[in-house]
Design a protein around this motif. Structure first.
Motif, PDB file in Angstrom:
ATOM      1  N   UNK A   1       0.831  -1.206   0.000  1.00 37.09           N
ATOM      2  CA  UNK A   1       0.000   0.000   0.000  1.00 37.09           C
ATOM      3  C   UNK A   1       0.862   1.251   0.000  1.00 37.09           C
ATOM      4  N   UNK A   2       0.368   2.282  -0.683  1.00 35.09           N
ATOM      5  CA  UNK A   2       0.954   3.618  -0.665  1.00 35.09           C
ATOM      6  C   UNK A   2      -0.163   4.626  -0.417  1.00 35.09           C
ATOM      7  N   UNK A   3       0.091   5.622   0.410  1.00 30.13           N
ATOM      8  CA  UNK A   3      -0.845   6.725   0.621  1.00 30.13           C
ATOM      9  C   UNK A   3      -0.097   8.013   0.296  1.00 30.13           C
ATOM     10  N   UNK A   4      -0.574   8.704  -0.735  1.00 32.07           N
ATOM     11  CA  UNK A   4       0.086   9.925  -1.214  1.00 32.07           C
ATOM     12  C   UNK A   4       1.566   9.688  -1.491  1.00 32.07           C
ATOM     13  N   UNK A   5       1.860   8.517  -2.053  1.00 37.11           N
ATOM     14  CA  UNK A   5       3.217   8.203  -2.478  1.00 37.11           C
ATOM     15  C   UNK A   5       4.109   7.630  -1.413  1.00 37.11           C
ATOM     16  N   UNK A   6       3.646   7.529  -0.178  1.00 36.82           N
ATOM     17  CA  UNK A   6       4.462   7.008   0.915  1.00 36.82           C
ATOM     18  C   UNK A   6       3.732   5.933   1.696  1.00 36.82           C
ATOM     19  N   UNK A   7       4.365   5.428   2.750  1.00 41.90           N
ATOM     20  CA  UNK A   7       3.706   4.388   3.544  1.00 41.90           C
ATOM     21  C   UNK A   7       2.489   4.936   4.282  1.00 41.90           C
ATOM     22  N   UNK A   8       1.479   4.088   4.497  1.00 38.81           N
ATOM     23  CA  UNK A   8       0.299   4.550   5.231  1.00 38.81           C
ATOM     24  C   UNK A   8       0.657   4.953   6.651  1.00 38.81           C
ATOM     25  N   UNK A   9      -0.004   5.974   7.138  1.00 37.36           N
ATOM     26  CA  UNK A   9       0.195   6.415   8.515  1.00 37.36           C
ATOM     27  C   UNK A   9      -1.126   6.477   9.253  1.00 37.36           C
ATOM     28  N   UNK A  10      -1.105   7.054  10.424  1.00 37.54           N
ATOM     29  CA  UNK A  10      -2.325   7.115  11.236  1.00 37.54           C
ATOM     30  C   UNK A  10      -3.345   8.108  10.682  1.00 37.54           C
ATOM     31  N   UNK A  11      -2.941   8.983   9.748  1.00 32.78           N
ATOM     32  CA  UNK A  11      -3.880   9.947   9.174  1.00 32.78           C
ATOM     33  C   UNK A  11      -5.048   9.254   8.484  1.00 32.78           C
ATOM     34  N   UNK A  12      -4.829   8.010   8.064  1.00 37.66           N
ATOM     35  CA  UNK A  12      -5.901   7.281   7.388  1.00 37.66           C
ATOM     36  C   UNK A  12      -7.093   7.077   8.317  1.00 37.66           C
ATOM     37  N   UNK A  13      -6.850   7.141   9.628  1.00 36.73           N
ATOM     38  CA  UNK A  13      -7.929   6.920  10.595  1.00 36.73           C
ATOM     39  C   UNK A  13      -8.981   8.023  10.541  1.00 36.73           C
ATOM     40  N   UNK A  14      -8.595   9.208  10.106  1.00 34.41           N
ATOM     41  CA  UNK A  14      -9.553  10.318  10.008  1.00 34.41           C
ATOM     42  C   UNK A  14      -9.993  10.583   8.570  1.00 34.41           C
TER      43      UNK A  14
END
Length: 283
Positions: free
Chosen positions: A11-24
């Motif tokens: 998985x990539x989120x905005x080109x990088x690894x997923x972080x806790x921001x995905x929770x919101x």
């Protein structure tokens, strides 16, 4: 790779690894976004340009600004895989910003990209056809979202449960009893002198493979009609088939208690013209 994900998923989120921001993320809280699923075969994402056009169209329906095509393509390539064995990619474009409340505050998107192993199916699904039933779940009408592959898919989730053994798809109707689509596919059937598919004016998803079939049929001189039709029209058809961007085209062998004698000549002709790779369970 992300430690919290299954080992075979990238998985990539905005080109990088997923972080806790995905929770919101508004994707998680409200389904505020769109997505597309595509196949990577022999090191190439099939029909990427067509998928991007669909994403742009769907983003406009939700008043989202899609990412640049080059940025999205580069991030898809960064997912890797798909050379020795095919893989599935999922592109989710979710409205950026967190916090509570339905009201959007931006048109910008977060890009969530995932890579999964490709599913595998028996060769008979392509050569002999598959079985479908009518779902008891009705699709709600919302013309502003008709055709859009948005993240709210609860109707499909409900319709995908409790199938009898040997069934590969459930076909869904709207509240008026007109055919719309399958839980994961678009539907076509053959009547004398024409190829028919549901109109999708009030609900349903306009899939990429549906567009390819319509384009191919017209190029082969097959008249095509987008229609509002009850289930009885399908039962009276000479042949029928379902499509999506992973399976390509599967002929329908049986719908409820009606046998089509698949595959039909039109189904075979279109299947050959699409030349979509078959995800066979035994290479």
């Amino acid at each position: 790779m992300t430690p919290d994900l299954p080992r075979e998923v990238v998985a990539l989120v905005n080109g990088g690894p997923p972080g806790t921001a995905i929770l919101t993320s508004r994707a998680l809280h409200y389904g505020d976004g769109v997505f597309r699923t595509l196949l990577r075969h022999e090191g190439r994402w099939l029909d990427f340009d067509r998928h991007y056009v669909k994403l742009v169209h769907d983003c406009r329906a939700l008043e989202l600004d899609p990412p640049h095509v080059g940025q999205l393509e580069a991030e898809l390539e960064a997912l890797g895989g798909g050379r020795a064995q095919p893989v599935v990619g999922k592109i989710i474009l979710a409205r950026a910003g967190g916090g509570r409340g339905y009201t959007p505050t931006t048109r910008q998107c977060d890009r969530i990209l995932l890579r999964y192993p490709a599913p595998r199916f028996p060769a008979s699904h392509w050569s002999e056809g598959v079985n479908a039933i009518r779902s008891t779940v009705m699709l709600a009408a919302q013309p502003r979202l008709a055709g859009v592959k948005h993240l709210n898919r609860l109707e499909n989730v409900l319709a995908a449960r409790g199938w009898p053994s040997g069934v590969q798809e459930a076909l869904m109707c709207d509240a008026a009893g007109n055919l719309v689509c399958g839980t994961r596919s678009n539907l076509f059937w053959v009547e004398p002198g024409r190829l028919c598919t549901p109109k999708l004016a009030h609900c349903g998803v306009s899939g990429l493979m549906r567009a390819r079939v319509l384009e191919l049929a017209r190029s082969l001189g097959l008249p095509v009609d987008s229609v509002e039709a009850p289930v009885e029209r399908l039962r009276a058809a000479r042949e029928a088939f379902i499509t999506n961007s992973l399976i390509g085209l599967w002929p329908l062998r049986r719908f409820d208690d009606h046998d089509f004698g698949a595959p039909g000549t039109v189904s075979l002709r279109l299947q050959q013209g699409l030349a979509h790779p078959a995800l066979l369970d035994s290479p």
